[in-house]
Design an enzyme around this catalytic site. Structure first.
Site, mmCIF file in Angstrom:
data_model
loop_
_atom_site.group_PDB
_atom_site.id
_atom_site.type_symbol
_atom_site.label_atom_id
_atom_site.label_comp_id
_atom_site.label_asym_id
_atom_site.label_seq_id
_atom_site.Cartn_x
_atom_site.Cartn_y
_atom_site.Cartn_z
ATOM 1 N N GLU A 123 -1.832 10.259 -3.676
ATOM 2 C CA GLU A 123 -1.125 9.194 -4.382
ATOM 3 C C GLU A 123 0.201 8.867 -3.693
ATOM 4 O O GLU A 123 0.550 7.698 -3.492
ATOM 5 C CB GLU A 123 -0.885 9.600 -5.838
ATOM 6 C CG GLU A 123 -2.134 9.574 -6.692
ATOM 7 C CD GLU A 123 -2.762 8.199 -6.752
ATOM 8 O OE1 GLU A 123 -2.066 7.230 -7.086
ATOM 9 O OE2 GLU A 123 -3.960 8.088 -6.445
ATOM 10 N N HIS A 159 -0.999 -0.367 -2.340
ATOM 11 C CA HIS A 159 -1.331 1.025 -2.683
ATOM 12 C C HIS A 159 -2.840 1.233 -2.701
ATOM 13 O O HIS A 159 -3.346 2.226 -2.161
ATOM 14 C CB HIS A 159 -0.726 1.354 -4.052
ATOM 15 C CG HIS A 159 -1.129 2.686 -4.603
ATOM 16 N ND1 HIS A 159 -0.377 3.829 -4.442
ATOM 17 C CD2 HIS A 159 -2.232 3.056 -5.321
ATOM 18 C CE1 HIS A 159 -0.985 4.841 -5.043
ATOM 19 N NE2 HIS A 159 -2.109 4.399 -5.576
ATOM 20 N N GLU A 160 -3.568 0.298 -3.304
ATOM 21 C CA GLU A 160 -5.026 0.433 -3.394
ATOM 22 C C GLU A 160 -5.680 0.288 -2.028
ATOM 23 O O GLU A 160 -6.602 1.036 -1.684
ATOM 24 C CB GLU A 160 -5.587 -0.585 -4.390
ATOM 25 C CG GLU A 160 -5.076 -0.428 -5.807
ATOM 26 C CD GLU A 160 -5.330 0.959 -6.382
ATOM 27 O OE1 GLU A 160 -6.269 1.643 -5.920
ATOM 28 O OE2 GLU A 160 -4.581 1.371 -7.280
#
Length: 284
Positions: free
Chosen positions: A205, A140-141
């Site tokens: 996100e 995700h990062e």
């Protein structure tokens, strides 16, 4: 004569104000660049170069490490590095100088700075107790860096600032009141924050979850682990323990639903690795 001159002055002022508004808008358009997010193809507003991103990310991480205690030479830091390097290997950004830092702090959080500077807090490692769950977070990062989300946020903020200034100039010219211009400018900024900045942040996100799921699958980590990780986060949230990792929205429950919908696509990329790192607790 004085009456004619007095009437001409406001017209000149309004004309100059309109010219300034046009110049500001032209400047904004000149700074803007169109880009496409990887994997999703979403159109983006990008105003800063990758070189600028790299400089900002490196400087920011140096500041973080001056304030926070970095952990090195431990099983925890080795685990973060191991998982991070596997994700970076499939990210296909050789120009990024990837860094994976472990910060000793009882906080369930991780972040990525522009140019590929990733940090994971030890508090998160207690929740993500398998390498595959950690890969969901790191993926995700890393996805934030690949999609240049920080650049996009800064670009959108700059767009709002230019628009706000143009609005204030126009109102000041029309009304002759700096107070009215300030009030309208503040309202404009607030409206743009609600209508553009916050929804866009949530969209990023979800996009990072999407791209991250594909990255972890390509790296040989079972994408289903992203679901188990967020189920743990949901349970923890119900217990009242604060998590900075979810402060930018969406909620854990919505995230789980979205990830479940993304699983079929991610599973097409998934090829288990023989080293056992795809699902074992803490890399064992």
């Amino acid at each position: 004569m004085n009456g004619v001159a007095g009437a001409a002055a406001p017209r000149r002022t309004r004309g100059a104000a309109r010219l300034l508004v046009l110049v500001l808008c032209a400047l904004l358009l000149g700074l803007a660049g169109c880009a496409k997010a990887p994997y999703t193809g979403r159109s983006q507003l990008i105003m800063y170069s990758e070189a600028d991103e790299a400089k900002m990310g490196l400087a920011a991480m140096q500041q973080v490490l001056k304030k926070e205690k970095e952990v090195t030479g431990t099983p925890e830091s080795a685990r973060v590095e191991r998982v991070g390097r596997r994700i970076a290997a499939v990210a296909e950004r050789p120009q990024y100088r990837w860094e994976f830092h472990t910060i000793e702090k009882d906080v369930v959080n991780a972040f990525c700075l522009p140019g590929g500077k990733v940090a994971v807090y030890t508090g998160l490692l207690e929740v993500a107790d398998t390498d595959a769950e950690l890969a969901a977070v790191v993926g995700h990062e890393v996805a934030h860096a690949l999609a240049r989300h920080s650049n996009e946020k800064m670009s959108r903020a700059r767009m709002v600032q230019v628009g706000q200034l143009a609005t204030m100039v126009g109102v000041a010219a029309a009304s002759g009141s700096s107070q009215a211009a300030q009030a309208v400018g503040d309202s404009y900024a607030g409206a743009m924050n609600m209508a553009v900045m916050l929804p866009n942040s949530r969209e990023m996100e979800y996009e990072a979850d999407h791209i991250g799921l594909l990255l972890m699958a390509k790296a040989g980590y079972d994408p289903h682990a992203a679901i188990t990780f967020w189920q743990k986060m949901l349970k923890q949230a119900g217990g009242g323990r604060k998590s900075d990792f979810t402060s930018t929205h969406p909620t854990e429950a919505k995230r789980i639903d979205a990830l479940k919908a993304m699983l079929p696509e991610a599973m097409r990329y998934y090829r288990p690795r023989d080293d056992g790192g795809g699902a074992s607790p803490a890399g064992k």
